[in-house]
Design a protein around this motif. Structure first.
Motif, PDB file in Angstrom:
ATOM      1  N   GLU A   1       0.834  -1.200   0.000  1.00 52.53           N
ATOM      2  CA  GLU A   1       0.000   0.000   0.000  1.00 52.53           C
ATOM      3  C   GLU A   1       0.877   1.262   0.000  1.00 52.53           C
ATOM      4  O   GLU A   1       0.683   2.158  -0.831  1.00 52.53           O
ATOM      5  CB  GLU A   1      -0.844  -0.095   1.274  1.00 52.53           C
ATOM      6  CG  GLU A   1      -1.788   0.999   1.530  1.00 52.53           C
ATOM      7  CD  GLU A   1      -2.455   0.734   2.899  1.00 52.53           C
ATOM      8  OE1 GLU A   1      -2.853  -0.410   3.182  1.00 52.53           O
ATOM      9  OE2 GLU A   1      -2.538   1.692   3.676  1.00 52.53           O
TER      10      GLU A   1
ATOM     11  N   GLY B   1       2.354   2.095  -3.102  1.00 60.34           N
ATOM     12  CA  GLY B   1       1.420   2.576  -4.113  1.00 60.34           C
ATOM     13  C   GLY B   1       0.944   1.499  -5.083  1.00 60.34           C
ATOM     14  O   GLY B   1       0.228   1.797  -6.029  1.00 60.34           O
TER      15      GLY B   1
ATOM     16  N   LYS C   1      -3.651   1.335  -3.964  1.00 63.30           N
ATOM     17  CA  LYS C   1      -3.889   2.601  -3.247  1.00 63.30           C
ATOM     18  C   LYS C   1      -4.419   2.354  -1.840  1.00 63.30           C
ATOM     19  O   LYS C   1      -5.215   1.442  -1.624  1.00 63.30           O
ATOM     20  CB  LYS C   1      -4.919   3.435  -4.000  1.00 63.30           C
ATOM     21  CG  LYS C   1      -4.337   4.279  -5.103  1.00 63.30           C
ATOM     22  CD  LYS C   1      -5.244   5.457  -5.373  1.00 63.30           C
ATOM     23  CE  LYS C   1      -6.295   5.103  -6.415  1.00 63.30           C
ATOM     24  NZ  LYS C   1      -7.117   6.261  -6.785  1.00 63.30           N
ATOM     25  N   SER C   2      -4.010   3.229  -0.928  1.00 59.23           N
ATOM     26  CA  SER C   2      -4.391   2.998   0.465  1.00 59.23           C
ATOM     27  C   SER C   2      -5.890   3.204   0.695  1.00 59.23           C
ATOM     28  O   SER C   2      -6.440   2.650   1.640  1.00 59.23           O
ATOM     29  CB  SER C   2      -3.581   3.869   1.406  1.00 59.23           C
ATOM     30  OG  SER C   2      -3.834   5.218   1.122  1.00 59.23           O
TER      31      SER C   2
END
Ligand SMILES: [Zn+2]
Lengths: 118, 452
Positions: free
Chosen positions: B277, B280, B283-284
């Motif tokens: 995460e 990237g 996406k978080s």
């Protein structure tokens, strides 16, 4: 019967030692050439012997034998170079040194040198 | 909302079990004058190495991960589970869960049904067990075989007779003979140690977090491994299954418990998933890493049931199941979990999938095959889509590479994830769990307790 095998990873120094062994044709390139290796295939009997000798050893979804001591893998490479072969006799020769390897494995289960990050 | 929209399911059993007393005054009153017992790890019947700690079951029961289970099971309930994989209240459940003690300890304690026993953890009061029944396991080896199945009784999926090479079988074989059955209540909430604290999302909190993030559909990824790129692709692609849009969220739920030598440390597993995460790659706002305490039984199809239960309770709508799900060795058919969720396994009590029987589950299975690198496509390709010869990768092959000090290529493992492995390697002098780690971990556990 499944076809079981061990994977010997090759870095530059190991590549040099393999030179002239006649095994160059067996070198495999994986992941877009980022990984070089040779596979040592073994019989069912040897696979079982291996799993019984080293209690961490297991087989994975590709039937590769994994989780053997690093000392085992080192000796496996030495025997490949010495015998210039990828046959059962290579692993048999390594298994003959099982006690020695287990001693080394005991130490390596306490400590493995941390690699430098690039 | 479209009529095709999928709603978040209720917890298994219809309501979330929460058996945690947060008021210390009330807790003190509850335990006043009660006998106490120090929780001990279950030790391997031959080697004496810890193989389970019942504290993890108490945590998962009391915070509702195992809803509707409320405590240590009675003899009749265990019998029912072994026969039909159902609780006495009809809801499906795969494994016997018991509070077992030795005959000597029982004699020393002198408790009987109706008594309240205070369970200490790390020398602090932790929970109570209200004893409803005391019963004896006549033969733990028989219990172990019946728990996992045998080739004779479960020919659809059990390929080999279980033995001491199977860590789940060893757990049941190693149990003490006397069972104190009854409900657990946590009376002193444990505090998670770092880094586990930031991954602790018990079902109520998980559901609240999904609300906060606007996640209606959530697919769970089961893990006990540091993620490699194959896992990452599995997660990303399985998440396309949703309803009218891909799943809103991907929940990574790591099973944290007793370790086997050669596994990655739990710390590296959770932070490794977090690195997917922070790097990237996912996406978080679409990805959440979480934990559940449980000493894996490696029961493949049966384990997938408890996984389904845990994640439905956490509020997931979907669950990924792959090849050799929660398996070790060749005891079960490689695809037995997917067989269970697509057809059922009659000998385990499922004439239909567990989602299609009364008192079953609502979480939807997403049965995936595998992703691996295709040198022709030059990408991670799906086994059922790509028609080329691919380069398969296994977690344990990767472990071997790591052990030999070879950094895996980026297409195999993200550098951010590898960095996490090296971080904990430095910390423990070792990249995987060794005997020292296993023993220390069972001493330190994942939590600390304050005085009550
Ligand atoms: Zn391809």
């Amino acid at each position: 019967m499944a076809d079981y095998f061990l994977v010997v990873l090759l870095d530059d120094s190991r590549m040099a030692k393999l030179e002239g062994s006649g095994l160059e044709k067996d070198i495999k390139y994986m992941f877009g050439g980022e990984l070089r290796l040779i596979e040592v295939h073994v019989s069912d009997e040897i696979k079982n012997k291996l799993l019984n000798t080293f209690d961490t050893a297991r087989t994975d979804s590709r039937n590769a034998i994994t989780d053997v001591p690093v000392a085992f893998m080192r000796e496996l490479f030495n025997q490949v170079v010495e015998k210039k072969s990828l046959g059962d006799e290579v692993v048999e020769a390594v298994l003959a040194k099982a006690d020695e390897i287990k001693e080394l494995a005991k130490k390596e289960s306490e400590f493995l040198p941390v690699p430098e990050l690039a | 909302m479209s009529r095709f929209s999928i709603e978040r399911p209720l917890p298994h059993g219809g309501r979330l079990i929460e058996r945690v007393v947060r008021d210390p005054e009330r807790a003190k009153k509850m335990i006043k004058g009660c006998p106490t017992f120090d929780i001990k790890p279950t030790l391997h019947y031959e080697t004496g190495v810890p193989v389970r700690n019942v504290y993890r079951e108490i945590m998962s029961i009391c915070y509702g991960f195992f809803s509707p289970v409320e405590g240590s099971m009675s003899q009749a309930e265990v019998e029912r589970i072994l026969k039909e994989r159902r609780l006495l209240n009809e809801w499906i459940f795969p494994f016997p869960l018991v509070f077992d003690i030795s005959k000597e300890d029982l004699k020393k304690l002198g408790v009987s049904s109706g008594d309240r026993l205070v369970l200490n953890l790390k020398e602090k009061p932790f929970a109570v067990l209200d004893i409803e029944e005391i019963w004896e396991i006549s033969d733990t080896e028989e219990l172990a075989h019946r728990t996992f199945g045998t080739p004779e009784d479960n020919p659809e999926v059990v390929k080999e007779r279980f033995d001491k090479k199977h860590p789940g079988w060893v757990i049941y074989k190693s149990l003490n003979p006397m069972v104190l059955a009854g409900k657990y209540t946590i009376i002193n909430e444990p505090i998670f140690r770092s880094p586990f604290d930031r991954f602790w999302y018990p079902p109520r909190k998980a559901r609240e977090e999904f609300d906060k993030r606007g996640w209606r559909t959530v697919i769970n990824h089961q893990t006990r491994n540091v993620p490699h790129v194959g896992h990452e692709f599995l997660m990303k692609n399985a998440a396309y299954t949703g309803d009218t849009e891909p799943c809103n969220g991907i929940l990574v739920n790591a099973i944290i418990g007793v370790k086997r030598r050669g596994d990655y440390p739990d710390q590296a597993i959770v932070e490794g998933h977090e690195a997917v995460e922070t790097g990237g790659y996912i996406k978080s706002d679409r990805h959440l890493t979480s934990i559940c305490l449980w000493d894996m039984r490696y029961g493949n199809p049966l384990e997938s049931l408890i996984h389904g239960i845990i994640r439905q309770n956490m509020g997931c709508t979907h669950h990924m199941f792959g090849r050799d799900h929660a398996a070790v060795g060749d005891y079960y058919d490689k695809w037995s979990t997917q067989i269970l969720w697509t057809k059922g396994i009659p000998s385990f009590g499922f004439n239909a999938p567990p989602t299609d029987v009364p008192y079953g589950l609502q979480i939807r299975p997403q049965n995936m095959r595998e992703f691996s690198y295709c040198p022709t496509c030059k990408e991670m390709a799906y086994s059922e889509t790509c028609g080329h010869k691919r380069e398969k990768l296994s977690g344990s092959f990767l472990r071997g590479m790591v052990a030999e000090g070879v950094q895996p290529p980026v297409i195999i493992m993200r550098p951010e994830v590898y960095k996490v492995i090296v971080k904990w390697w430095k910390h423990f002098n070792y990249p995987f769990c060794n005997e020292k780690y296993v023993i220390n971990k069972e001493k330190e556990l994942e939590v600390d307790l304050k005085d009550l």
